[in-house]
Write a protein that holds these residues in place. Structure first.
Motif, mmCIF file in Angstrom:
data_model
loop_
_atom_site.group_PDB
_atom_site.id
_atom_site.type_symbol
_atom_site.label_atom_id
_atom_site.label_comp_id
_atom_site.label_asym_id
_atom_site.label_seq_id
_atom_site.Cartn_x
_atom_site.Cartn_y
_atom_site.Cartn_z
ATOM 1 N N ILE A 153 0.839 -1.200 0.000
ATOM 2 C CA ILE A 153 0.000 0.000 0.000
ATOM 3 C C ILE A 153 0.875 1.253 0.000
ATOM 4 O O ILE A 153 0.587 2.241 -0.687
ATOM 5 C CB ILE A 153 -0.936 0.005 1.221
ATOM 6 C CG1 ILE A 153 -1.964 -1.136 1.112
ATOM 7 C CG2 ILE A 153 -1.657 1.349 1.366
ATOM 8 C CD1 ILE A 153 -2.804 -1.332 2.364
ATOM 9 N N ALA A 154 1.979 1.209 0.756
ATOM 10 C CA ALA A 154 2.871 2.364 0.846
ATOM 11 C C ALA A 154 3.510 2.710 -0.485
ATOM 12 O O ALA A 154 3.982 3.838 -0.687
ATOM 13 C CB ALA A 154 3.960 2.100 1.889
ATOM 14 N N ALA A 155 3.531 1.758 -1.415
ATOM 15 C CA ALA A 155 4.116 2.008 -2.739
ATOM 16 C C ALA A 155 3.109 2.575 -3.732
ATOM 17 O O ALA A 155 3.478 2.929 -4.850
ATOM 18 C CB ALA A 155 4.721 0.718 -3.289
ATOM 19 N N LEU A 156 1.836 2.680 -3.334
ATOM 20 C CA LEU A 156 0.814 3.219 -4.224
ATOM 21 C C LEU A 156 0.822 4.744 -4.218
ATOM 22 O O LEU A 156 1.219 5.385 -3.234
ATOM 23 C CB LEU A 156 -0.573 2.726 -3.790
ATOM 24 C CG LEU A 156 -0.849 1.223 -3.888
ATOM 25 C CD1 LEU A 156 -2.200 0.905 -3.264
ATOM 26 C CD2 LEU A 156 -0.812 0.764 -5.337
ATOM 27 N N ASP A 157 0.330 5.336 -5.313
ATOM 28 C CA ASP A 157 0.207 6.790 -5.383
ATOM 29 C C ASP A 157 -0.703 7.341 -4.290
ATOM 30 O O ASP A 157 -0.552 8.485 -3.865
ATOM 31 C CB ASP A 157 -0.353 7.209 -6.751
ATOM 32 C CG ASP A 157 0.664 7.021 -7.869
ATOM 33 O OD1 ASP A 157 1.869 6.974 -7.573
ATOM 34 O OD2 ASP A 157 0.245 6.914 -9.037
ATOM 35 N N LEU A 158 -1.651 6.523 -3.824
ATOM 36 C CA LEU A 158 -2.621 6.981 -2.839
ATOM 37 C C LEU A 158 -2.145 6.821 -1.399
ATOM 38 O O LEU A 158 -2.879 7.102 -0.445
ATOM 39 C CB LEU A 158 -3.957 6.251 -3.028
ATOM 40 C CG LEU A 158 -3.975 4.711 -3.064
ATOM 41 C CD1 LEU A 158 -3.686 4.072 -1.735
ATOM 42 C CD2 LEU A 158 -5.314 4.234 -3.623
ATOM 43 N N ALA A 159 -0.908 6.373 -1.192
ATOM 44 C CA ALA A 159 -0.426 6.063 0.160
ATOM 45 C C ALA A 159 -0.486 7.266 1.093
ATOM 46 O O ALA A 159 -0.896 7.144 2.252
ATOM 47 C CB ALA A 159 0.995 5.514 0.103
ATOM 48 N N ALA A 160 -0.068 8.438 0.618
ATOM 49 C CA ALA A 160 -0.072 9.624 1.472
ATOM 50 C C ALA A 160 -1.500 10.001 1.873
ATOM 51 O O ALA A 160 -1.761 10.352 3.029
ATOM 52 C CB ALA A 160 0.600 10.795 0.755
ATOM 53 N N ALA A 161 -2.431 9.925 0.925
ATOM 54 C CA ALA A 161 -3.833 10.236 1.232
ATOM 55 C C ALA A 161 -4.410 9.219 2.209
ATOM 56 O O ALA A 161 -5.193 9.576 3.105
ATOM 57 C CB ALA A 161 -4.656 10.256 -0.058
ATOM 58 N N PHE A 162 -4.045 7.955 2.059
ATOM 59 C CA PHE A 162 -4.482 6.892 2.968
ATOM 60 C C PHE A 162 -4.006 7.199 4.391
ATOM 61 O O PHE A 162 -4.785 7.161 5.348
ATOM 62 C CB PHE A 162 -3.926 5.556 2.485
ATOM 63 C CG PHE A 162 -4.158 4.399 3.419
ATOM 64 C CD1 PHE A 162 -5.436 3.919 3.645
ATOM 65 C CD2 PHE A 162 -3.092 3.771 4.043
ATOM 66 C CE1 PHE A 162 -5.652 2.843 4.502
ATOM 67 C CE2 PHE A 162 -3.292 2.690 4.892
ATOM 68 C CZ PHE A 162 -4.578 2.229 5.120
ATOM 69 N N LEU A 163 -2.728 7.522 4.542
ATOM 70 C CA LEU A 163 -2.183 7.841 5.863
ATOM 71 C C LEU A 163 -2.911 9.035 6.479
ATOM 72 O O LEU A 163 -3.338 8.992 7.634
ATOM 73 C CB LEU A 163 -0.689 8.132 5.759
ATOM 74 C CG LEU A 163 0.058 8.461 7.065
ATOM 75 C CD1 LEU A 163 1.537 8.110 6.931
ATOM 76 C CD2 LEU A 163 -0.077 9.925 7.466
ATOM 77 N N GLU A 164 -3.041 10.107 5.712
ATOM 78 C CA GLU A 164 -3.625 11.325 6.261
ATOM 79 C C GLU A 164 -5.079 11.118 6.668
ATOM 80 O O GLU A 164 -5.530 11.657 7.690
ATOM 81 C CB GLU A 164 -3.495 12.457 5.237
ATOM 82 C CG GLU A 164 -2.058 12.951 5.109
ATOM 83 C CD GLU A 164 -1.779 13.698 3.826
ATOM 84 O OE1 GLU A 164 -2.752 14.015 3.098
ATOM 85 O OE2 GLU A 164 -0.590 13.960 3.536
ATOM 86 N N ASP A 165 -5.832 10.335 5.911
ATOM 87 C CA ASP A 165 -7.235 10.098 6.242
ATOM 88 C C ASP A 165 -7.365 9.185 7.456
ATOM 89 O O ASP A 165 -8.154 9.445 8.363
ATOM 90 C CB ASP A 165 -7.945 9.482 5.034
ATOM 91 C CG ASP A 165 -9.456 9.517 5.177
ATOM 92 O OD1 ASP A 165 -9.979 10.467 5.789
ATOM 93 O OD2 ASP A 165 -10.118 8.587 4.678
ATOM 94 N N ILE A 166 -6.589 8.105 7.492
ATOM 95 C CA ILE A 166 -6.686 7.139 8.589
ATOM 96 C C ILE A 166 -6.106 7.700 9.881
ATOM 97 O O ILE A 166 -6.697 7.565 10.958
ATOM 98 C CB ILE A 166 -5.958 5.829 8.218
ATOM 99 C CG1 ILE A 166 -6.707 5.094 7.093
ATOM 100 C CG2 ILE A 166 -5.808 4.923 9.440
ATOM 101 C CD1 ILE A 166 -8.076 4.571 7.477
ATOM 102 N N ALA A 167 -4.953 8.337 9.803
ATOM 103 C CA ALA A 167 -4.263 8.788 11.016
ATOM 104 C C ALA A 167 -4.783 10.131 11.524
ATOM 105 O O ALA A 167 -5.007 10.295 12.720
ATOM 106 C CB ALA A 167 -2.759 8.868 10.763
ATOM 107 N N GLU A 168 -4.972 11.097 10.618
ATOM 108 C CA GLU A 168 -5.345 12.447 11.029
ATOM 109 C C GLU A 168 -6.801 12.779 10.714
ATOM 110 O O GLU A 168 -7.525 13.272 11.559
ATOM 111 C CB GLU A 168 -4.413 13.471 10.376
ATOM 112 C CG GLU A 168 -2.930 13.221 10.633
ATOM 113 C CD GLU A 168 -2.555 13.229 12.104
ATOM 114 O OE1 GLU A 168 -3.283 13.854 12.904
ATOM 115 O OE2 GLU A 168 -1.530 12.625 12.454
ATOM 116 N N GLY A 169 -7.227 12.526 9.471
ATOM 117 C CA GLY A 169 -8.605 12.787 9.088
ATOM 118 C C GLY A 169 -8.896 14.251 8.855
ATOM 119 O O GLY A 169 -7.994 15.073 8.692
ATOM 120 N N GLN A 170 -10.184 14.579 8.869
ATOM 121 C CA GLN A 170 -10.644 15.945 8.650
ATOM 122 C C GLN A 170 -11.466 16.384 9.860
ATOM 123 O O GLN A 170 -11.773 15.593 10.737
ATOM 124 C CB GLN A 170 -11.507 16.031 7.377
ATOM 125 C CG GLN A 170 -10.801 15.562 6.115
ATOM 126 C CD GLN A 170 -10.757 14.052 5.984
ATOM 127 O OE1 GLN A 170 -11.711 13.365 6.342
ATOM 128 N NE2 GLN A 170 -9.651 13.530 5.469
#
Length: 244
Positions: A153-170
């Protein structure tokens, strides 16, 4: 889509220290640096307990059995509903469900079987009623699915968005770390004598945190620069675990 990237996709930097200027962190896990990878891994591991605590807070006066059934108050009347905890638990579960969809599609693999409350066009939350123990079990199944393929997953283009949504969110849909402040298990504050010097900022603010009371995983991090450490890269901090 997989990507080759030299520096962390979240533009993380090592801070200025002594005579060394600030400089970007390498992408050591796909598109993420060590700190980001540790952060999302530990965020995922806290989610089952968070969801359990949130579902328990929905009906604080209720009696919960180890089943899908939720009971009301002892006199047969409905327990008072805590809407904030209900909305937060549903929003967090929807995060997991939506990312399962996106990542399963990216890899072309089967999704885990999950029971989701569907609205007209999208997932709305857990299918009611869900006890705290059932919420923990469902979340643990999804988290295990993510963790089993986290390096990919960390190698996908969406990895940064995944981290930010799961860990920090909105603001309207906070992630694991923000929810821990309200629904996480109470943790004792580290004593000054337990802290160690941070290899990043140089301050004596590194401590051991226990994100979940349900497993032995710990997070070694700096309280000043919020840096979580991959202990395989910082053997000098391993000694902290022996006295934690």
């Amino acid at each position: 889509m997989m990507t080759d990237q030299l520096f962390c996709a979240r533009n993380c930097e090592w801070p200025e220290k002594d005579d060394q200027p600030a400089h970007p962190k390498l992408a050591t896990h796909g598109t993420l640096c060590d700190s980001c990878f540790v952060r999302v891994r530990l965020a995922l591991k806290t989610i089952p307990e968070l969801l359990m605590n949130m579902r328990a807070a929905v009906f604080p006066a209720s009696n919960f059995e180890l089943t899908e059934r939720v009971q009301g108050g002892g006199d047969g009347s409905p327990a008072p509903l805590q809407v904030g905890a209900l909305d937060s638990s549903d929003a967090l579960f929807v995060k997991l469900a939506n990312w399962v969809e996106a990542i399963a599609e990216a890899f072309g693999v089967a999704k885990p079987s999950i029971s989701v409350w569907m609205g007209p066009s999208e997932a709305q939350g857990m299918r009611m009623p869900v006890s705290p123990i059932a919420a923990y079990s469902q979340a643990k199944q999804l988290v295990h699915w993510f963790l089993a393929r986290l390096e990919k997953i960390a190698a996908l283009d969406l990895a940064a968005a995944f981290l930010e949504d799961i860990a920090e969110g909105q603001d309207d849909s906070p992630g694991a770390y923000k929810l821990m402040r309200r629904y996480g298990s109470e943790q004792p504050k580290p004593r000054d004598s337990q802290k160690r010097e941070c290899p990043v900022c140089g301050k004596r603010e590194v401590f051991v945190a226990h994100p979940s009371s349900f497993n032995s995983d710990v997070m070694v991090m700096c309280g000043l620069c919020s840096e979580p450490f991959d202990l395989s890269k910082y053997p000098e901090l391993v000694e902290m675990l022996r006295t934690a």
